[in-house]
Write an enzyme that holds these catalytic residues in place. Structure first.
Site, PDB file in Angstrom:
ATOM      1  N   SER A 120      -1.397  -3.867  10.214  1.00  0.00           N
ATOM      2  CA  SER A 120      -1.030  -4.463   8.961  1.00  0.00           C
ATOM      3  C   SER A 120       0.109  -5.300   9.343  1.00  0.00           C
ATOM      4  O   SER A 120       1.203  -4.724   9.800  1.00  0.00           O
ATOM      5  CB  SER A 120      -0.811  -4.022   7.673  1.00  0.00           C
ATOM      6  OG  SER A 120      -1.959  -3.273   7.274  1.00  0.00           O
ATOM      7  N   TYR A 142      -1.164  -3.531  -6.931  1.00  0.00           N
ATOM      8  CA  TYR A 142      -1.145  -4.172  -5.715  1.00  0.00           C
ATOM      9  C   TYR A 142      -2.265  -4.405  -4.833  1.00  0.00           C
ATOM     10  O   TYR A 142      -3.197  -3.221  -4.873  1.00  0.00           O
ATOM     11  CB  TYR A 142       0.058  -3.332  -4.896  1.00  0.00           C
ATOM     12  CG  TYR A 142       0.040  -4.113  -3.463  1.00  0.00           C
ATOM     13  CD1 TYR A 142       0.621  -5.425  -3.250  1.00  0.00           C
ATOM     14  CD2 TYR A 142      -0.577  -3.488  -2.270  1.00  0.00           C
ATOM     15  CE1 TYR A 142       0.474  -6.039  -1.950  1.00  0.00           C
ATOM     16  CE2 TYR A 142      -0.920  -3.983  -1.098  1.00  0.00           C
ATOM     17  CZ  TYR A 142      -0.119  -5.200  -1.145  1.00  0.00           C
ATOM     18  OH  TYR A 142      -0.576  -5.910   0.286  1.00  0.00           O
ATOM     19  N   HIS A 188     -10.947  -2.713  11.583  1.00  0.00           N
ATOM     20  CA  HIS A 188      -9.895  -3.489  10.890  1.00  0.00           C
ATOM     21  C   HIS A 188      -9.472  -4.603  11.906  1.00  0.00           C
ATOM     22  O   HIS A 188      -8.603  -4.720  12.480  1.00  0.00           O
ATOM     23  CB  HIS A 188      -8.443  -2.495  10.712  1.00  0.00           C
ATOM     24  CG  HIS A 188      -7.387  -3.179  10.013  1.00  0.00           C
ATOM     25  ND1 HIS A 188      -6.207  -2.711  10.190  1.00  0.00           N
ATOM     26  CD2 HIS A 188      -7.473  -4.320   9.106  1.00  0.00           C
ATOM     27  CE1 HIS A 188      -5.414  -3.531   9.476  1.00  0.00           C
ATOM     28  NE2 HIS A 188      -6.193  -4.362   8.780  1.00  0.00           N
ATOM     29  N   ASP A 245      -9.561 -10.015   8.883  1.00  0.00           N
ATOM     30  CA  ASP A 245      -9.245  -8.696   8.548  1.00  0.00           C
ATOM     31  C   ASP A 245     -10.196  -7.577   8.826  1.00  0.00           C
ATOM     32  O   ASP A 245      -9.683  -6.470   9.381  1.00  0.00           O
ATOM     33  CB  ASP A 245      -8.499  -8.795   7.131  1.00  0.00           C
ATOM     34  CG  ASP A 245      -7.602  -7.348   6.619  1.00  0.00           C
ATOM     35  OD1 ASP A 245      -6.757  -7.267   7.545  1.00  0.00           O
ATOM     36  OD2 ASP A 245      -7.945  -6.893   5.821  1.00  0.00           O
ATOM     37  N   LYS A 253      -9.816  -2.699   1.349  1.00  0.00           N
ATOM     38  CA  LYS A 253      -9.635  -1.395   2.448  1.00  0.00           C
ATOM     39  C   LYS A 253     -10.346  -0.277   1.982  1.00  0.00           C
ATOM     40  O   LYS A 253     -10.758   0.511   2.874  1.00  0.00           O
ATOM     41  CB  LYS A 253      -8.031  -1.217   2.742  1.00  0.00           C
ATOM     42  CG  LYS A 253      -7.263  -2.623   2.819  1.00  0.00           C
ATOM     43  CD  LYS A 253      -7.637  -2.770   4.373  1.00  0.00           C
ATOM     44  CE  LYS A 253      -6.291  -4.030   4.708  1.00  0.00           C
ATOM     45  NZ  LYS A 253      -6.237  -4.631   5.949  1.00  0.00           N
ATOM     46  N   ARG A 312       2.205 -12.145  -0.665  1.00  0.00           N
ATOM     47  CA  ARG A 312       0.666 -12.533  -0.277  1.00  0.00           C
ATOM     48  C   ARG A 312       0.344 -13.667  -0.834  1.00  0.00           C
ATOM     49  O   ARG A 312       0.447 -13.908  -1.906  1.00  0.00           O
ATOM     50  CB  ARG A 312      -0.324 -11.403  -0.518  1.00  0.00           C
ATOM     51  CG  ARG A 312       0.184  -9.900   0.289  1.00  0.00           C
ATOM     52  CD  ARG A 312      -0.562  -9.844   1.452  1.00  0.00           C
ATOM     53  NE  ARG A 312      -0.131  -8.738   2.261  1.00  0.00           N
ATOM     54  CZ  ARG A 312      -0.656  -8.395   3.323  1.00  0.00           C
ATOM     55  NH1 ARG A 312      -1.884  -9.001   3.930  1.00  0.00           N
ATOM     56  NH2 ARG A 312      -0.110  -7.346   3.976  1.00  0.00           N
ATOM     57  N   ARG A 339       1.009  -1.291  -0.050  1.00  0.00           N
ATOM     58  CA  ARG A 339      -0.024   0.031   0.173  1.00  0.00           C
ATOM     59  C   ARG A 339       0.841   1.442   0.063  1.00  0.00           C
ATOM     60  O   ARG A 339       2.057   1.224   0.791  1.00  0.00           O
ATOM     61  CB  ARG A 339      -0.829   0.158   1.194  1.00  0.00           C
ATOM     62  CG  ARG A 339      -2.193  -0.872   1.060  1.00  0.00           C
ATOM     63  CD  ARG A 339      -2.964  -1.071   2.415  1.00  0.00           C
ATOM     64  NE  ARG A 339      -2.416  -1.314   3.630  1.00  0.00           N
ATOM     65  CZ  ARG A 339      -1.696  -0.604   4.631  1.00  0.00           C
ATOM     66  NH1 ARG A 339      -1.955   1.010   4.544  1.00  0.00           N
ATOM     67  NH2 ARG A 339      -1.132  -1.135   5.576  1.00  0.00           N
ATOM     68  N   CYS A 398       0.578  -7.606  11.693  1.00  0.00           N
ATOM     69  CA  CYS A 398       0.851  -7.662  13.274  1.00  0.00           C
ATOM     70  C   CYS A 398      -0.042  -8.918  13.788  1.00  0.00           C
ATOM     71  O   CYS A 398      -0.169  -8.740  14.974  1.00  0.00           O
ATOM     72  CB  CYS A 398       0.609  -6.361  13.695  1.00  0.00           C
ATOM     73  SG  CYS A 398       1.695  -5.164  13.301  1.00  0.00           S
TER      74      CYS A 398
HETATM   75  N1  LIG Z   1       6.577 -13.315  16.948  1.00  0.00           N
HETATM   76  C1  LIG Z   1       5.092 -13.548  16.625  1.00  0.00           C
HETATM   77  N2  LIG Z   1       4.924 -13.347  15.409  1.00  0.00           N
HETATM   78  C2  LIG Z   1       3.724 -13.288  14.814  1.00  0.00           C
HETATM   79  C3  LIG Z   1       2.772 -13.640  15.706  1.00  0.00           C
HETATM   80  N3  LIG Z   1       1.528 -13.600  14.894  1.00  0.00           N
HETATM   81  C4  LIG Z   1       1.986 -13.271  13.696  1.00  0.00           C
HETATM   82  N4  LIG Z   1       3.223 -13.072  13.709  1.00  0.00           N
HETATM   83  C5  LIG Z   1       4.060 -12.697  12.186  1.00  0.00           C
HETATM   84  O1  LIG Z   1       3.746 -11.429  12.069  1.00  0.00           O
HETATM   85  C6  LIG Z   1       3.477 -11.377  10.602  1.00  0.00           C
HETATM   86  C7  LIG Z   1       2.070 -10.773  10.109  1.00  0.00           C
HETATM   87  O2  LIG Z   1       1.101 -11.778  10.520  1.00  0.00           O
HETATM   88  P1  LIG Z   1      -0.583 -11.952   9.985  1.00  0.00           P
HETATM   89  O3  LIG Z   1      -0.975 -12.600  11.017  1.00  0.00           O
HETATM   90  O4  LIG Z   1      -0.363 -12.127   8.581  1.00  0.00           O
HETATM   91  O5  LIG Z   1      -0.890 -10.161  10.088  1.00  0.00           O
HETATM   92  P2  LIG Z   1      -2.109  -9.484   9.832  1.00  0.00           P
HETATM   93  O6  LIG Z   1      -2.418  -8.628  10.823  1.00  0.00           O
HETATM   94  O7  LIG Z   1      -3.140 -10.376   9.251  1.00  0.00           O
HETATM   95  O8  LIG Z   1      -1.456  -8.586   8.680  1.00  0.00           O
HETATM   96  P3  LIG Z   1      -2.236  -7.806   7.221  1.00  0.00           P
HETATM   97  O9  LIG Z   1      -2.959  -8.984   6.584  1.00  0.00           O
HETATM   98  O10 LIG Z   1      -1.473  -6.925   6.520  1.00  0.00           O
HETATM   99  O11 LIG Z   1      -3.405  -7.060   7.684  1.00  0.00           O
HETATM  100  C8  LIG Z   1       3.757 -12.801  10.101  1.00  0.00           C
HETATM  101  O12 LIG Z   1       5.228 -13.078   9.689  1.00  0.00           O
HETATM  102  C9  LIG Z   1       3.457 -13.810  11.299  1.00  0.00           C
HETATM  103  O13 LIG Z   1       4.564 -14.862  11.181  1.00  0.00           O
HETATM  104  C10 LIG Z   1       3.034 -14.197  17.007  1.00  0.00           C
HETATM  105  O14 LIG Z   1       2.198 -14.315  17.746  1.00  0.00           O
HETATM  106  N5  LIG Z   1       4.413 -13.769  17.455  1.00  0.00           N
HETATM  107  O1  LIG Z   2      -4.512  -4.148   2.207  1.00  0.00           O
HETATM  108  C1  LIG Z   2      -3.520  -4.818   1.636  1.00  0.00           C
HETATM  109  O2  LIG Z   2      -2.851  -4.657   0.681  1.00  0.00           O
HETATM  110  C2  LIG Z   2      -3.124  -5.852   2.429  1.00  0.00           C
HETATM  111  C3  LIG Z   2      -3.565  -5.997   4.025  1.00  0.00           C
HETATM  112  O3  LIG Z   2      -4.283  -6.621   4.320  1.00  0.00           O
HETATM  113  C4  LIG Z   2      -3.109  -4.613   4.681  1.00  0.00           C
HETATM  114  O4  LIG Z   2      -2.032  -4.017   4.176  1.00  0.00           O
HETATM  115  O5  LIG Z   2      -3.527  -4.529   5.891  1.00  0.00           O
HETATM  116 MN   LIG Z   3      -3.826 -10.505   7.513  1.00  0.00          MN
END
Ligand SMILES: Nc1nc2c(ncn2[C@@H]2O[C@H](COP(=O)(O)OP(=O)(O)OP(=O)(O)O)[C@@H](O)[C@H]2O)c(=O)[nH]1
Ligand SMILES: O=C([O-])CC(=O)C(=O)O
Ligand SMILES: [Mn+2]
Length: 614
Positions: A273, A222, A251, A298, A231, A394, A82, A275
């Protein structure tokens, strides 16, 4: 709409909806595509489009035995995330965009972008995608129509949202309003000019007109910039609609938890994002007897039900998940979801046998890969610090394939939320878990949420910033009005029926060796267990200046390879850390001045007094 018109439009443009037909014609007039294709959502159409993308070199078809009906795709190396600095909220009044959003007057932005769109689809097909966010049979279905000149966007939208003819028919039958969402990659083709696998433009604009409920996006292919149902619609435009109509567009993941004694609780969680939302939404609990099921990973739309509780639906149909770090040991449910195929993988690495790989999928990388730049890659490169996959690579995969999807996912009325978690990525200061005293204090925890920046957006990674309710890049209006909206949700409700609000931090580090203090992933079920015990009145907590934390021994750490000192460090609330945090919160609130609701200034005063011990 006269009957003569209906017939003509049906022939020419595939729709009896005069307003929609006129918009499509007007966009075609401006952008000058080679042809127009209405997206129906049929399986034959998917095959045709993906075949065309393979033919064009945009997609590589993966090995049918490993990932059936699935595709590898590498974007242009400049178009991987983004673009927050190119994202605008063009409200009529600048103050309605607030100090956290980029703003330009709608007329000025439209004039500028109209020139960009002029002829921008030359030599390309213009696709029209009728879609609905949430359920088609929701009480008020939330329609959209995306026009795009990218087949990659079409295929991804078909995974991420409910799209096609049955949506269009319902828009027509009910003469429904829809969000017009215009997208062009901004790469017109001159007569005879060869295309590139990932067309895009150096000039990018991701623009929202909240009063008109309209989206204009230009220059990027993207995900978050181009799949406009996600989003752009479900957060930025929907947040403005929700403010006007008294609901919430957040979110947040949505998780169903069943305890060993059979009680069911629904938890929503807002993390910025990259996290941990997708991971928590798909958690495999490590503690015996607990069952977790995913409702959403999400986005949550929450409305009050007749019983006075807040009900959440996941408006999406697919998962657009961060690939790196996703593996059998961290997120086996995501791995099982993509194994079923029907997926698109962007900016990951390709194995020699036609499968995908990324950092963290397995402990040992394959002996040879083609990296996301198309270069050879061996484990030696990995040791030298060269990543095979972009950190924001992704997977795009149907949510229905997730083995632990909750049956409630299909309920258009959603699920009643019992707890909301706010979490960020903080090396220091923020404890593993703490509970707010009440809704107003919980709103303060959300409004002051902070996190280190990640690769999900372009720009520096690892910089701590305030990311209120994990919505900083996704708010369609003034953040101080958004905080007021949160407070008003609390005021209008029976407090005993509101979700309880917690803060969490999976990412705290040991200051001595820099390692994570908490193992995370499946072990986060231990934190959820404490949250549920709090909801059921069965766990003790101690007051700290920032809220309630588990009493010693209240968090189940049985069988974890952690010393009691490490557990104590993970949940510690250190006054010295919070003394450093206070000026940062004050500076953040200072952006809003007296626009910030007085209740939040009062919360800050209370926090200051408690941190300094008087
Ligand atoms: N150390 C640690 N890393 C984590 C944990 N949960 C997720 N991660 C890492 O954080 C990164 C992002 O995790 P996601 O679950 O994909 O995050 P998200 O909030 O869905 O991200 P978006 O889809 O971008 O909104 C990945 O590389 C995970 O492996 C956790 O509990 N501990
Ligand atoms: O919106 C996107 O491109 C991917 C996503 O879930 C984020 O960044 O939170
Ligand atoms: Mn996600």
């Amino acid at each position: 709409m006269g009957p003569e018109l209906t017939t003509t439009h049906e022939k020419q443009t595939h729709t009896t909806h005069a307003g929609l037909a006129a918009w499509v014609e007007q966009v075609a007039e401006l952008t000058q595509p080679r042809d127009i294709r209405w997206i129906t959502g049929s399986p034959e159409e998917w095959t045709e489009l993906t075949d065309e993308l393979v033919e064009a070199g945009t997609f590589v078809r993966l090995n049918e035995e490993k990932k059936p009906n699935s595709f590898y795709c590498a974007s242009d190396p400049s178009d991987v995330a983004r673009v927050e600095d190119r994202t605008y909220i063009c409200s009529v009044d600048e103050k309605d965009a607030g100090p956290t959003n980029n703003w330009m007057a709608p007329d000025e932005m439209k004039a500028r972008m109209t020139e960009l769109y002029r002829g921008s689809m030359q030599g390309r097909t213009m696709y029209v995608i009728p879609f609905v966010m949430g359920h088609l049979d929701a009480k008020v279905p939330m329609f959209g129509v995306e026009i795009t000149d990218s087949a990659y966007v079409v295929v991804s939208m078909l995974v991420m949202a409910r799209c096609g003819d049955n949506v269009l028919r319902k828009i027509e039958e009910t003469d429904a309003a829809y969000v017009p969402a215009l997208h062009s990659v901004g790469a017109p083709l001159a007569e005879g000019q060869a295309d590139v696998p990932w067309p895009c433009s150096d000039t990018k604009y991701i623009v929202h007109f909240p009063e008109e409920r309209t989206i204009w996006s230009y220059g990027s292919g993207y995900g978050g910039n181009a799949l406009l149902g996600k989003k752009c619609y479900s957060l930025r435009i929907a947040s403005a609609i929700a403010r006007d109509e008294g609901w919430m567009a957040e979110h947040m993941l949505i998780l169903k938890l069943t305890s060993p004694k059979g009680s069911v609780h629904y938890v929503a969680a807002a993390f910025p994002s990259a996290c941990g939302k997708t991971n928590l939404a798909m958690i495999t609990p490590t503690i015996p007897g607990w069952k977790a099921e995913m409702v959403g990973d999400d986005i949550a739309w929450m409305r009050f039900g007749e019983d006075g509780r807040l009900y959440a639906v996941n408006p999406e149909f697919g998962l657009f998940g961060v690939a790196p770090g996703t593996g059998a040991s961290t997120n086996p449910n995501a791995m099982a979801t993509i194994e079923k195929g029907n997926s698109v993988f962007t900016n990951v690495a390709l194995t020699d046998d036609g499968d995908v790989w990324w950092e963290g999928m397995t402990d040992e990388p394959p002996a040879h890969l083609t990296d996301w730049h198309g270069n050879d890659w061996t484990p030696e490169d990995g040791k030298a610090g060269r990543l095979s996959s972009h950190p924001n690579s992704r997977f795009c995969t149907p949510a229905s394939q997730c083995p632990m999807i909750a049956p409630e996912y299909d309920n258009p009325d959603g699920v009643p939320i019992d707890a909301i978690l706010f979490g960020g990525r903080r090396k220091t200061t923020v404890p593993l878990v703490y509970e707010s005293r009440d809704w107003t204090h919980g709103t303060f925890i959300g409004a002051t949420l902070s996190s280190e920046t990640t690769a999900a957006a372009t720009g520096a990674v690892g910089v701590v910033r305030r990311d209120p309710m994990a919505m900083l890049p996704f708010l369609g209006y003034n953040a101080s009005d958004y905080f007021a909206h949160w407070l008003s949700i609390g005021k209008g409700a029976d407090a005993s029926k509101l979700p309880r609000i917690f803060g969490v931090n999976w990412f705290r580090r040991d200051e001595e060796d820099g390692s994570f203090l908490w193992p995370g992933f499946g072990e986060n079920s231990r934190v959820l267990e404490w949250v549920v015990a709090r909801l059921e009145g069965e766990a003790d907590a101690v007051e700290t200046p920032i809220g309630l934390v588990p009493t010693e021994g209240a968090l189940d750490v049985d069988g974890l390879d952690l010393t009691p000192e490490q557990v104590a460090k993970a949940i510690a609330v250190n006054a010295s850390d919070w003394e450093k945090e206070l000026p940062l919160i004050e500076e953040w609130f200072g952006k809003f001045g007296d626009q910030l609701p007085a209740e939040l200034w009062a919360e800050l005063d209370g926090l200051k007094a408690r941190v300094s011990g008087h």
